[in-house]
Design an enzyme around this catalytic site. Structure first.
Site, PDB file in Angstrom:
ATOM      1  N   ALA A  31      40.150  34.790  28.219  1.00 42.95           N
ATOM      2  CA  ALA A  31      41.324  34.289  28.943  1.00 42.95           C
ATOM      3  C   ALA A  31      40.992  34.284  30.436  1.00 42.95           C
ATOM      4  O   ALA A  31      41.694  34.875  31.258  1.00 42.95           O
ATOM      5  CB  ALA A  31      42.571  35.119  28.639  1.00 42.95           C
ATOM      6  N   GLY A  35      39.606  35.328  38.976  1.00 42.75           N
ATOM      7  CA  GLY A  35      39.057  36.672  39.199  1.00 42.75           C
ATOM      8  C   GLY A  35      37.748  36.845  38.431  1.00 42.75           C
ATOM      9  O   GLY A  35      36.765  37.364  38.961  1.00 42.75           O
ATOM     10  N   HIS A  36      37.727  36.376  37.169  1.00 41.26           N
ATOM     11  CA  HIS A  36      36.487  36.465  36.382  1.00 41.26           C
ATOM     12  C   HIS A  36      35.402  35.572  36.997  1.00 41.26           C
ATOM     13  O   HIS A  36      34.228  35.952  37.048  1.00 41.26           O
ATOM     14  CB  HIS A  36      36.732  36.001  34.940  1.00 41.26           C
ATOM     15  CG  HIS A  36      37.684  36.856  34.166  1.00 41.26           C
ATOM     16  ND1 HIS A  36      38.924  36.426  33.762  1.00 41.26           N
ATOM     17  CD2 HIS A  36      37.562  38.130  33.715  1.00 41.26           C
ATOM     18  CE1 HIS A  36      39.530  37.382  33.083  1.00 41.26           C
ATOM     19  NE2 HIS A  36      38.733  38.436  33.053  1.00 41.26           N
ATOM     20  N   GLU A 147      37.785  44.941  41.099  1.00 38.28           N
ATOM     21  CA  GLU A 147      38.432  46.123  41.705  1.00 38.28           C
ATOM     22  C   GLU A 147      39.910  46.214  41.345  1.00 38.28           C
ATOM     23  O   GLU A 147      40.537  47.233  41.615  1.00 38.28           O
ATOM     24  CB  GLU A 147      38.244  46.092  43.229  1.00 38.28           C
ATOM     25  CG  GLU A 147      36.807  46.367  43.637  1.00 38.28           C
ATOM     26  CD  GLU A 147      36.611  46.429  45.140  1.00 38.28           C
ATOM     27  OE1 GLU A 147      37.560  46.077  45.887  1.00 38.28           O
ATOM     28  OE2 GLU A 147      35.508  46.818  45.560  1.00 38.28           O
ATOM     29  N   LYS A 148      40.487  45.168  40.755  1.00 41.71           N
ATOM     30  CA  LYS A 148      41.880  45.298  40.303  1.00 41.71           C
ATOM     31  C   LYS A 148      41.988  46.461  39.316  1.00 41.71           C
ATOM     32  O   LYS A 148      42.942  47.225  39.348  1.00 41.71           O
ATOM     33  CB  LYS A 148      42.390  44.019  39.648  1.00 41.71           C
ATOM     34  CG  LYS A 148      43.866  44.144  39.267  1.00 41.71           C
ATOM     35  CD  LYS A 148      44.364  42.963  38.530  1.00 41.71           C
ATOM     36  CE  LYS A 148      43.997  42.949  37.090  1.00 41.71           C
ATOM     37  NZ  LYS A 148      44.773  43.856  36.225  1.00 41.71           N
ATOM     38  N   ASP A 149      40.974  46.576  38.461  1.00 42.95           N
ATOM     39  CA  ASP A 149      40.909  47.703  37.520  1.00 42.95           C
ATOM     40  C   ASP A 149      40.068  48.806  38.151  1.00 42.95           C
ATOM     41  O   ASP A 149      38.980  49.136  37.673  1.00 42.95           O
ATOM     42  CB  ASP A 149      40.319  47.222  36.196  1.00 42.95           C
ATOM     43  CG  ASP A 149      41.190  46.164  35.547  1.00 42.95           C
ATOM     44  OD1 ASP A 149      42.376  46.435  35.323  1.00 42.95           O
ATOM     45  OD2 ASP A 149      40.691  45.059  35.301  1.00 42.95           O
ATOM     46  N   MET A 187      45.315  38.435  40.186  1.00 44.62           N
ATOM     47  CA  MET A 187      45.089  37.620  38.983  1.00 44.62           C
ATOM     48  C   MET A 187      44.791  38.527  37.805  1.00 44.62           C
ATOM     49  O   MET A 187      44.055  39.512  37.935  1.00 44.62           O
ATOM     50  CB  MET A 187      43.944  36.656  39.216  1.00 44.62           C
ATOM     51  CG  MET A 187      44.343  35.577  40.185  1.00 44.62           C
ATOM     52  SD  MET A 187      43.258  34.167  40.073  1.00 44.62           S
ATOM     53  CE  MET A 187      43.955  33.187  41.403  1.00 44.62           C
TER      54      MET A 187
END
Ligand code: PAF
Length: 281
Positions: A31, A35-36, A147-149, A187
């Protein structure tokens, strides 16, 4: 781009790519969003080839979480990756990743325990286990994570050091800054769960986090700054956050006042979506 779904051809393909120069791995659950693609581009800037894995990892979803609903769109993802010049897409199924009799778990103490570790018991064991397997399977020189995670990145860094996946002095686990929508929302594949109205209100999350970070940076006491953020989230229709904490960005230990390396971390639900974010203070 080669798409591979079985281990033997994977081993041959990665050996050939590695003979040509350093190999970067971008582990994903598909998905894909910008970001990916930022992770892929960061990998391309650092390595001769980029491999991307797409595997919706059942072991990191708790009972009652969104494993079945998690968006799956392999054909579209594959087109996006080919257009980015990715060399290899590794897309195993669950029986390939966890064959009958599978019994091994990777568990990282300490950084796995607070925040999402407390809110989602077992989640980081699932993440560490699948990422350890991906590292074994692809044997990349570097791997890139968003870095969101932030906590996930800390868990993977610890695991990679502890299990000798990386050499000391080599920054092989690369964190890539969060990519945000125009209104600041980080995102995430899970943003797809938001209704159009919730999507507008979701921008309250990065706004509240940013305002709290700015207040704390300017010397405001932490508790009232976080209380104001909680109130802003409630007003936008969020449920009470699973956490909204000031913590050290490396150890994830709680902080009562601003310090070098401090970050704010939040997880909160809006409708069906559980959104997480973090920001430097
Ligand atoms: O961040 C993700 O998409 C997943 O947690 C990861 C790292 C691919 C492991 O399944």
């Amino acid at each position: 781009m080669q798409t591979i779904t079985a281990l033997d051809p994977l081993r041959r393909a990665v050996a050939a790519l590695r003979a040509d120069g350093p190999l970067a791995l971008v582990p994903t659950m598909g998905a894909l969003h910008q970001g990916h693609l930022a992770l892929v581009r960061a990998g391309k800037a650092r390595a001769a080839h980029v491999a991307v894995s797409i595997f919706v990892n059942p072991r990191q979803f708790g009972a009652g979480e969104d494993l079945d609903a998690y968006p799956r769109q392999l054909a579209r993802d594959s087109e996006l990756l080919a257009a980015e010049g990715v060399s290899l897409l590794w897309a195993p199924d669950a029986a390939t990743m966890y064959p009958a009799g599978y019994a091994t778990n990777v568990s990282v103490a300490g950084v796995s325990e607070p925040l999402d570790g407390a809110a989602r018991p077992g989640h980081f064991d699932g993440v560490a286990t699948v990422v350890a397997k991906l590292f074994q399977q692809v044997r990349p020189d570097i791997a890139l994570f968003g870095e969101k995670d932030w906590q996930q990145l800390a868990v993977i860094r610890r695991m990679a050091r502890d299990l000798d996946f990386t050499r000391p002095q080599v920054d092989a686990i690369v964190g890539v800054p969060t990519v945000r929508e125009a209104d600041g929302l980080a995102m995430s594949s899970r943003n797809a769960y938001l209704t159009p109205d919730e999507r507008v209100r979701a921008a309250a999350l990065p706004r509240a986090l940013g305002a709290a970070a700015e207040a704390i940076r300017a010397g405001a006491p932490v508790a009232p700054a976080l209380a104001a953020a909680r109130a802003a989230l409630a007003e936008a229709g969020f449920a009470a956050p699973d956490y909204l904490d000031l913590r050290d960005g490396e150890s994830l230990a709680p902080l009562v006042r601003a310090a070098a390396g401090a970050r704010l971390f939040v997880a909160a639900r809006l409708g069906k979506a559980r959104l997480i974010d973090n920001i430097a203070v």
